[in-house]
Structures are given as structure tokens and as C-alpha cells.
Design an enzyme around this catalytic site. Structure first.
Site, mmCIF file in Angstrom:
data_model
loop_
_atom_site.group_PDB
_atom_site.id
_atom_site.type_symbol
_atom_site.label_atom_id
_atom_site.label_comp_id
_atom_site.label_asym_id
_atom_site.label_seq_id
_atom_site.Cartn_x
_atom_site.Cartn_y
_atom_site.Cartn_z
ATOM 1 N N HIS A 125 0.872 -1.168 0.000
ATOM 2 C CA HIS A 125 0.000 0.000 0.000
ATOM 3 C C HIS A 125 0.914 1.224 0.000
ATOM 4 C CE1 HIS A 125 -2.764 2.944 1.798
ATOM 5 N NE2 HIS A 125 -3.757 2.140 1.445
ATOM 6 N N ASP B 114 3.380 -3.951 8.187
ATOM 7 C CA ASP B 114 2.121 -3.223 8.046
ATOM 8 C C ASP B 114 0.995 -4.232 8.297
ATOM 9 O OD1 ASP B 114 -0.202 -2.088 7.186
ATOM 10 O OD2 ASP B 114 0.522 -1.545 5.193
ATOM 11 N N GLN C 41 -4.160 -4.918 7.373
ATOM 12 C CA GLN C 41 -5.150 -5.889 6.868
ATOM 13 C C GLN C 41 -5.050 -7.244 7.543
ATOM 14 O OE1 GLN C 41 -7.595 -5.089 5.014
ATOM 15 N NE2 GLN C 41 -6.971 -3.227 3.945
ATOM 16 N N LYS D 104 -10.381 -0.389 10.807
ATOM 17 C CA LYS D 104 -10.533 -1.619 10.019
ATOM 18 C C LYS D 104 -10.891 -2.805 10.905
ATOM 19 C CE LYS D 104 -7.114 -0.330 6.472
ATOM 20 N NZ LYS D 104 -7.908 0.197 5.377
ATOM 21 N N CYS E 235 -4.736 2.307 -3.635
ATOM 22 C CA CYS E 235 -3.498 2.899 -3.084
ATOM 23 C C CYS E 235 -2.308 1.952 -3.300
ATOM 24 C CB CYS E 235 -3.638 3.243 -1.607
ATOM 25 S SG CYS E 235 -4.935 4.434 -1.299
HETATM 26 N N1 C6P Z 1 -6.303 0.434 2.874
HETATM 27 C C1 C6P Z 1 -8.120 -0.005 1.344
HETATM 28 O O1 C6P Z 1 -9.203 0.237 0.822
HETATM 29 P P1 C6P Z 1 -5.077 3.927 6.982
HETATM 30 O O2 C6P Z 1 -5.684 4.684 5.834
HETATM 31 O O3 C6P Z 1 -3.865 4.617 7.514
HETATM 32 O O4 C6P Z 1 -6.054 3.537 8.015
HETATM 33 O O5 C6P Z 1 -4.577 2.533 6.371
HETATM 34 C C2 C6P Z 1 -3.594 2.557 5.386
HETATM 35 C C3 C6P Z 1 -3.322 1.187 4.909
HETATM 36 C C4 C6P Z 1 -2.068 0.649 5.118
HETATM 37 N N2 C6P Z 1 -1.783 -0.596 4.728
HETATM 38 C C5 C6P Z 1 -2.676 -1.380 4.134
HETATM 39 C C6 C6P Z 1 -2.302 -2.779 3.760
HETATM 40 C C7 C6P Z 1 -3.963 -0.885 3.891
HETATM 41 O O6 C6P Z 1 -4.862 -1.668 3.304
HETATM 42 C C8 C6P Z 1 -4.301 0.424 4.265
HETATM 43 C C9 C6P Z 1 -5.652 1.009 3.967
HETATM 44 C C10 C6P Z 1 -7.643 0.850 2.496
HETATM 45 O O7 C6P Z 1 -7.424 -0.936 0.966
HETATM 46 C C11 C6P Z 1 -7.765 2.307 2.196
HETATM 47 S S1 C6P Z 1 -6.725 2.810 0.869
#
Ligand code: C6P
Length: 415
Positions: free
Chosen positions: A130, A208, A211, A234, A373
Site C-alpha cells: 500500500h 504493516d 489488513q 478496520k 493505493c
Molecule cells: N487500505 C483499502 O481500501 P489507513 O488509511 O492509515 O487507516 O490505512 C492505510 C493502509 C495501510 N496498509 C494497508 C495494507 C492498507 O490496506 C491500508 C488502507 C484501504 O485498501 C484504504 S486505501
């Protein structure tokens, strides 16, 4: 809440009853919410915990000596302990509350990277990342003279570990940073192996977990990682709160990320000294109610059971791959069902993903369409965007049927 009552098999219909969002129809159709990877829906138990906190215990934390301030502080610190237990971190002082996983990774990239990277150093990320686990490293590498390399994917959408030693020839590997689960194609990455390899190089391993923490039982000590980032929104928690776990010795040695109130030990014109962990990294007023909500969400998920959640999502992914593969002109991306989380990305021949998503919306089906992203990954797959359906503990098979039926309607509209 009797979602799993007695057995460890998850009853998604019972779970679903805890989520008020499903009480409505969308365009006159039942809501098929298949976008939990973007953000999850919220159980009543979490919403009520936040309301009760605001109604009975609200005050600023760590500052007052009166009852409300003490209750609020206990709420915040209780939530920190719940996050610690969620990922089996050794010490709650190593849990830093941040806004989201993006901020957690930026904290490490800035506070560790700015002081430890330089010319000749290498940061290895993967083609699955991401932007939140790529752009901060690219930015800090640019500022420090380090380089960034990408671990490639196999044709199955899995990380090609055989390429690691070759990449290491291009510099001193100082950081290896990958996600645990890919948000775009659902790959579950072999974190223990990657972290062990990083340590053999003398590098830190940054995971990270945005997910993975919502869906799998996590043990940061068994994974062997040095940092682990999560987003509360999430995992059934509120937006505006996430957490970073870092190894205590690394966090102790790091400079702060944000400075100001609360994170100091003493402040003089000549010099300011930093507070103890976790306060050194928590400048300003904490996300108190959000922490309480996150703690309640963790309780909720643990009550259902992470093994049951993972098994449920695994079954849904296998079912979805089966149903969707019957749709003519579909391309499915990512590894086989047994090696992926509850995320299925696909494209329909000749129909832009945004058109697919818009027509599905008319049928009550919410999916995400776009690059998720993950532009380097889209580039690798040779597409600008995909459709993505993602599942969670409240997802029922009927929603996947609604998606599959919806895709035939999309094709009729474009025929
Ligand atoms: N992915 C998706 O629709 P934030 O925005 O900081 O809470 O999470 C960022 C992020 C970081 N790593 C991974 C693997 C992610 O999937 C995400 C967020 C969402 O896939 C929003 S782009």
C-alpha cells in the site's frame, strides 16, 4: 451476543445483528457491504462504549486529579492493554496510539529512518505495498540518500523470496518493510521468514498489519517483527485511532515524531527532554473516546474469536472465487484461496471498474474500484484499476451471491 455460542464456528447472521448499518436497504435492496478492507462496519457494543464514555467518564487524560480525569485515563490505558493483548506485545508501554496505520509507519520512517539511514543504505519494500508502506520510505530515503528496492511478486501474486539475496547486493539493507496481508489481492505474506532474513542482514523489519490484525490472531513476538502498524477503523473500531507497536529498545533510542504537550519530561529555554514511553510519541491530547471504542471493538472480536473469523473469511474467499470464476470474461487476481485472506480482486473484460462498481451500487452492492493505493502493484498487473470485494466477520454468503448476480447485470447493461 451469541455469535459463536458454544462452538467456535462463526454464525455470521448472528454477528450481523450486532451491526445497525445492516438494518437499512440501499436503493431498495439489502445492503451487500463488500468493502471491509477499506473500513469495517461498527457493532452496537463499540458504539455504546463510546457513548457511555462521553456520558459518564469524559475529561482530558493524564492531567487531572479529579474523578472524571481518572476514569478517562483508566479508559485510555485499559485500551492500550487491550491492544497489547491483541497482538501479544511484551509491554503496554510499547503501544503508541496514533491516528491510523499510515501515521504509524510514518512515525517509524521519520523517527528511525531519518537518524539511521544514509547513502549506501537500502530499504526493501515489496510490489504488494500500500502507498502507506512505500511513500514514507521513498520520501525518507530521498532525504537521507538511501535507496528503495522492491521485492517482486510471482505470477501467483506472492512475494518471490528467492529474489531477496540478489536485492541485498545493491546496498546495506537497513529496513525491510512489507504488509502482512495485501489489501489489493489478499496475499498472506510469510512474515516470520521475511523478518528472519531482515535480521540476518542486520536490518529492522517493519510489518504493516492494517489488513491482518482485523482478521487473524497476531503474535508480534512469534512473527519476530520489530514494528507492527494497525488501524482501528478496520477492526470494528472508530476512525481516528490506530496503534504502532515497536520493540522497546528501538523505541527508547528513537527521537520523537511529533513534539509539544504531554510528550516531555522537562522544558527549559535551553533544552527540552522527552517523556517515558509511550508518552514520548504521543504529543497532544490523546484520542480518548476513540481508544475506548477500539478497546470495546477488540473485546467484541475476541469474543467471536480470531480463529473463527479467519476460518469464516477463508470459506467466503473460496466461495467467492468459485462463484466469480463462473462469470464469463472475468479476470481474477491473486493467490489460490488457501493462501489468501478474504479479499478478491477482479476485472470484467472491456468494462471499467468504476462502471462496474456504480452499477453494482444500484443493486445494493458496495465494492471498491480503483488502484487501492497500490499503483506499483497495478503497474505490475498491467491494469490501471481493479474491482475488489472484501469480507469480514459479518459477511454472509448471500452478499457474495448478490455480487455475482450483479456482475451478470453489469454485463447486460454493457452488452
Ligand atoms: N487500505 C483499502 O481500501 P489507513 O488509511 O492509515 O487507516 O490505512 C492505510 C493502509 C495501510 N496498509 C494497508 C495494507 C492498507 O490496506 C491500508 C488502507 C484501504 O485498501 C484504504 S486505501
Amino acid at each position: 451476543m451469541a455469535a459463536t455460542a458454544g462452538t467456535r464456528k462463526l454464525n455470521a447472521h448472528a454477528v450481523r445483528a450486532d451491526f445497525p448499518i445492516f438494518e437499512q436497504k440501499i436503493h431498495g435492496k439489502p445492503l451487500a457491504f463488500l468493502d471491509s478492507a477499506a473500513s469495517s462496519q461498527k457493532p452496537r457494543q463499540m458504539l455504546e462504549a463510546m457513548t457511555t464514555f462521553y456520558e459518564t467518564s469524559y475529561a482530558n487524560v493524564h492531567r487531572g486529579v479529579y474523578v472524571l480525569a481518572e476514569r478517562a485515563t483508566a479508559g485510555l490505558e485499559g485500551a492500550r492493554e487491550k491492544v497489547r493483548a491483541l497482538i501479544n506485545a511484551p509491554d503496554a508501554r510499547e503501544i503508541i496510539f496514533v491516528r491510523n496505520a499510515t501515521e504509524a509507519i510514518n512515525l517509524v520512517a521519520y523517527s528511525w529512518g531519518m537518524n539511521n539511514l544514509g547513502p549506501g543504505d537500502l530499504v526493501i519494500v515489496s510490489e504488494l505495498e500500500h502507498h502507506s508502506n512505500f511513500v514514507p520510505w521513498q520520501y525518507v530515503a530521498g532525504k537521507t540518500g538511501a535507496r528503495v528496492a522492491m521485492l517482486p511478486l510471482t505470477d501467483d501474486g506472492e512475494l518471490d523470496l528467492s529474489a531477496l539475496d540478489g536485492l541485498a547486493k545493491d546496498g546495506n539493507v537497513k529496513v525491510v518493510a512489507t504488509n502482512h496481508v495485501s489489501n489489493s489481492i489478499g496475499t498472506i505474506n510469510p512474515i516470520e521468514k521475511l523478518a528472519a532474513w531482515a535480521h540476518e542482514q542486520g536490518a529492522i523489519f517493519v510489518c504493516d498489519g492494517a489488513q491482518s490484525a482485523p482478521h487473524l490472531a497476531i503474535d508480534v513476538q512469534a512473527l519476530g517483527v520489530d514494528f507492527f502498524a494497525i488501524s482501528g477503523h478496520k477492526l470494528c473500531g472508530p476512525s481516528g485511532i490506530g496503534a504502532l507497536w515497536g520493540r522497546g529498545d528501538l523505541l527508547q533510542a528513537m527521537e520523537p515524531f511529533l513534539t509539544g504537550g504531554h510528550m516531555i519530561s522537562s522544558v527549559r529555554l535551553e533544552k527540552t527532554t522527552w517523556g517515558e514511553l509511550p508518552h514520548k510519541f504521543e504529543a497532544g491530547t490523546a484520542p480518548m473516546a476513540e481508544a475506548v471504542g477500539l478497546g470495546a471493538a477488540i473485546d467484541y472480536l475476541q469474543d467471536v474469536g480470531f480463529d473463527a473469523i479467519a476460518q469464516h473469511e477463508h470459506e467466503l474467499a473460496a466461495y467467492a472465487l468459485g462463484r466469480l470464476s463462473e462469470v464469463p470474461g472475468i479476470t481474477l487476481y491473486g493467490p489460490p484461496a488457501d493462501r489468501r485472506a478474504g479479499i478478491v480482486s477482479f476485472n470484467l473484460d472491456g468494462i471499467h471498474p468504476h462502471d462496474v462498481a456504480q452499477i453494482l451500487d444500484m443493486q445494493g452492492v458496495a465494492i471498491r474500484a480503483g488502484h487501492h493505493c497500490c499503483q506499483p502493484l497495478m503497474h505490475k498487473l498491467g491494469v490501471a484499476a481493479t474491482n475488489r470485494a472484501s469480507f469480514y466477520l459479518y459477511t454472509v454468503q448471500e452478499e457474495i451471491d448478490q455480487l455475482a448476480d450483479g456482475l451478470y447485470t453489469v454485463q447486460k447493461v454493457f452488452a
